[in-house]
Write a protein that holds these residues in place. Structure first.
Motif: not given
Length: 670
Positions: A591-603
């Motif tokens: 349901g999302a991509d990951t960012d550099k902090a390992g958090q969901p983004t661009r859902s």
């Protein structure tokens, strides 16, 4: 009077920035003379303005006038000895602000004692205040002059001690275009030797002091401003009923140039006025006891900054500790803090088993490393949000030396309770860097504890409700930790059923990318399958947009020679691709991509169902996609999204993994 210590060179943050920032945050804590009117000075122009830009406007210049600033401290007493630390910080703040002088409003020492202890406290207070780079002027409060001890009090109680070591009980002086008048509001009854601030008849100022006030105001009649200071704000009424404050006010009113009166005692901020052109300010504390910790309501440690101009004044309150010295923020200091920010609990050797009835038990190993060159105070605990867990860790506090590490075991247990709120246990760490002159508190951090699912009964998945994930934003995504997803290098297949609610933007449907790994994206509604091989992305892109509110099966295949994408079982695109998949430790998000902090983004926005990752290229030609996928021996992850266990969604593959649902995750019928 106290003497000024040797001046030190300081670079201060501009006073105006602090006042403006604080006024924006707490507008009720600032005022200007003449009621609510703002400064309306006309800004002059002169020949000093210069630019090489053609046809540019000439900017109005700052007003050139005589102006100065002074600071006022509130009560220091009634609290714990830690109040002295607040006072020390206030002195540091004041030295950075570099006003002309500092005033107080009384209650300098704890007092209410006999002379030996009074002398010790007096010396303690003056030792701190004498580190100011400018002169400071005391005001006597009840704590400074009330006697408590064996036998009768000496005449005047501590009046004589105060005058010997602090200065006169009332006095006046002038500075630049302003007069400063200090009054004494605890004269009491000289006949009975009684002093009390809650007895009406003891609240009167003597004729002798009133004569002094009249003379002082007469001496200052030609000055732009007069400021008056005392301890008790007798104008607020209440326990001060019976005083002769009306007489004092009338004297100040008749003078015509008394701009403001400052007092303390009540330990919270209050503003009264203007009355007859006089503003009345009551300060909270500068180290004293606070009955509440509500800065926005005036219950705080602060200092008042008064800016004096010929035709008006402005008063701003700054919380103690809000003033910073920019020269401390060297590259070395910033590097040290960045290293300290990396200190977090590292969890290994997790033996925590979760049973399908919701019970769990086991232990984990926690390691905390300090890579910074400064010692740190840390407190480890199981986060307060994990209230359904029992733990052997109970806010354990220790100092972690520079470059050192500490390892300990934590036992965890959860009871099978259908009524309890489900949480994932987290090891939380509060962190304080021990600096040369201050303690720097960093935001707390926490690490979730990974669990393993115990043996699942054969009939556990029987009778489950068919459902799918409904994604409404990043906090709806499901997280699968990288360590648990044991996908070997080489060919693999990623697939899912997608039902978008909208198609705008670049959105991650199933993704683990961050300059590495793989994903199914929706680019303005057009699905694509990306794989990173040897540091380069290879993308197989479809041609048409996904239909909104319609289910579509999307499969991405890497067979070792090509990257291919299938839409509803039809191969749409194939891109030649060879190499080794570049891996990472970021989680896989559904349901999302990951960012550099390992958090969901661009859902992704919409519904997702039947997510499967399989070793090998299982599709080599067009096929009819099954609405419900089945696991094989090569399946590494299969999320029917039908069965949840607390904060987890269960995997139906042989690996028996668990995905962590997001705080806003919801499930619905397909």
């Amino acid at each position: 009077m106290p003497t000024q210590v040797t001046s030190r060179l300081h670079t201060s943050i501009a006073m105006g920035l602090f006042c403006l920032a604080f006024i924006a945050a707490f507008p009720q804590m600032s005022s200007a003379h003449d009621g609510d009117e703002s400064h309306t000075h006309e800004h002059p122009t002169n020949n000093s303005f210069f630019t090489t830009r053609e046809n540019s406007q000439v900017l109005p210049l700052a007003l050139e006038e005589d102006a100065f600033q002074f600071v006022v401290y509130g009560d220091r007493t009634g609290g714990v000895p830690a109040g002295l630390k607040v006072l020390e910080q206030a002195v540091q703040d004041t030295n950075l602000l570099s006003p002309d002088l500092v005033m107080t409003v009384g209650d300098l020492i704890q007092g209410y004692n006999e002379k030996p202890e009074w002398m010790r406290q007096m010396g303690e207070y003056k030792e701190i205040m004498n580190t100011l780079d400018m002169r400071w002027f005391p005001v006597a409060g009840n704590h400074d002059v009330y006697w408590r001890g064996k036998g009768p009090a000496p005449q005047g109680q501590h009046d004589s001690n105060y005058e010997e070591h602090f200065g006169p009980l009332w006095y006046t002086f002038r500075h630049k275009n302003a007069g400063f008048v200090v009054l004494y509001s605890d004269e009491g009854d000289p006949v009975t030797n009684q002093k009390a601030f809650n007895v009406g008849k003891l609240q009167r100022m003597s004729d002798k002091q009133l004569d002094f006030l009249a003379e002082a105001l007469k001496q200052h009649k030609d000055l732009d401003h007069v400021f008056v200071f005392l301890h008790h704000p007798r104008w607020i009424g209440g326990g001060y009923t019976g005083s002769n404050w009306d007489t004092v006010h009338d004297l100040m009113k008749d003078a015509g140039n008394v701009s403001a009166v400052f007092a303390g005692h009540i330990h919270h901020m209050r503003y009264d006025g203007p009355k007859d052109g006089i503003e009345y300010y009551t300060l909270a504390t500068t180290g004293g006891n606070l009955s509440a910790d509500i800065p926005g309501a005036g219950y705080l440690h602060h200092l008042n900054v008064v800016t004096v101009r010929p035709d008006d004044i402005s008063v701003a309150s700054l919380p103690v500790g809000a003033v910073m010295d920019p020269t401390e923020f060297t590259p070395e200091f910033v590097d040290e803090i960045n290293l300290a920010r990396k200190v977090r609990p590292l969890i290994s050797d997790s033996e925590l088993l979760l049973n399908t009835d919701g019970s769990a038990a086991g232990q984990v190993t926690v390691t905390i490393k300090n890579p910074s060159p400064r010692d740190m105070d840390v407190t480890a605990s199981v986060g307060i949000a994990s209230r359904d867990w029992l733990s052997s860790l109970d806010h354990d506090h220790f100092t972690l030396a520079a470059g050192a590490s500490q390892t300990f075991k934590v036992k965890l247990r959860r009871l099978a309770d259908d009524t309890a709120t489900w949480t994932i246990p987290r090891i939380e760490l509060s962190r304080v860097v021990i600096g040369d002159s201050a303690r720097i508190e960093l935001p707390s951090v926490s690490t979730p504890v990974e669990m393993q699912l115990a043996a699942v009964p054969a009939d556990y998945f029987n009778g489950q409700t068919n459902q799918c994930l409904n994604v409404t934003g990043e906090r709806s995504a499901i997280r699968v930790d990288s360590d648990s997803l044991a996908l070997p290098n080489g060919p693999f297949t990623l697939e899912a059923w997608l039902n978008p609610s909208q198609t705008e933007g670049m959105r991650g449907a199933i993704a683990k990318t961050e300059s590495s790994e793989f994903a199914i994206f929706s680019d303005e509604g057009v699905p694509q399958f990306d794989v990173n091989l040897d540091g380069k992305y290879y993308s197989a892109k479809a041609k048409d947009k996904l239909l909104v509110n319609e289910w579509t099966h999307v499969a991405g295949v890497f067979d070792g020679e090509n990257v291919r994408i299938y839409v509803d079982g039809k191969q749409i695109s194939s891109v030649a691709a060879k190499g080794t998949r570049k891996t990472n430790n970021y989680p896989l998000f559904v349901g999302a991509d990951t960012d550099k902090a390992g958090q969901p983004t661009r859902s992704f926005l919409g519904k997702i169902d039947e997510v499967r990752i399989t070793t090998g290229a299982i599709y080599t030609e067009d096929f009819e996609p099954a609405r419900r996928l089945k696991p094989t021996a090569e399946t590494r992850l299969l999320l029917h999204l039908d069965r949840t266990l607390g904060p987890y969604v269960l995997d139906h593959s042989p690996a028996a993994l668990m995905g962590t649902v997001g705080p806003n995750s919801s499930f619905t019928a397909p």
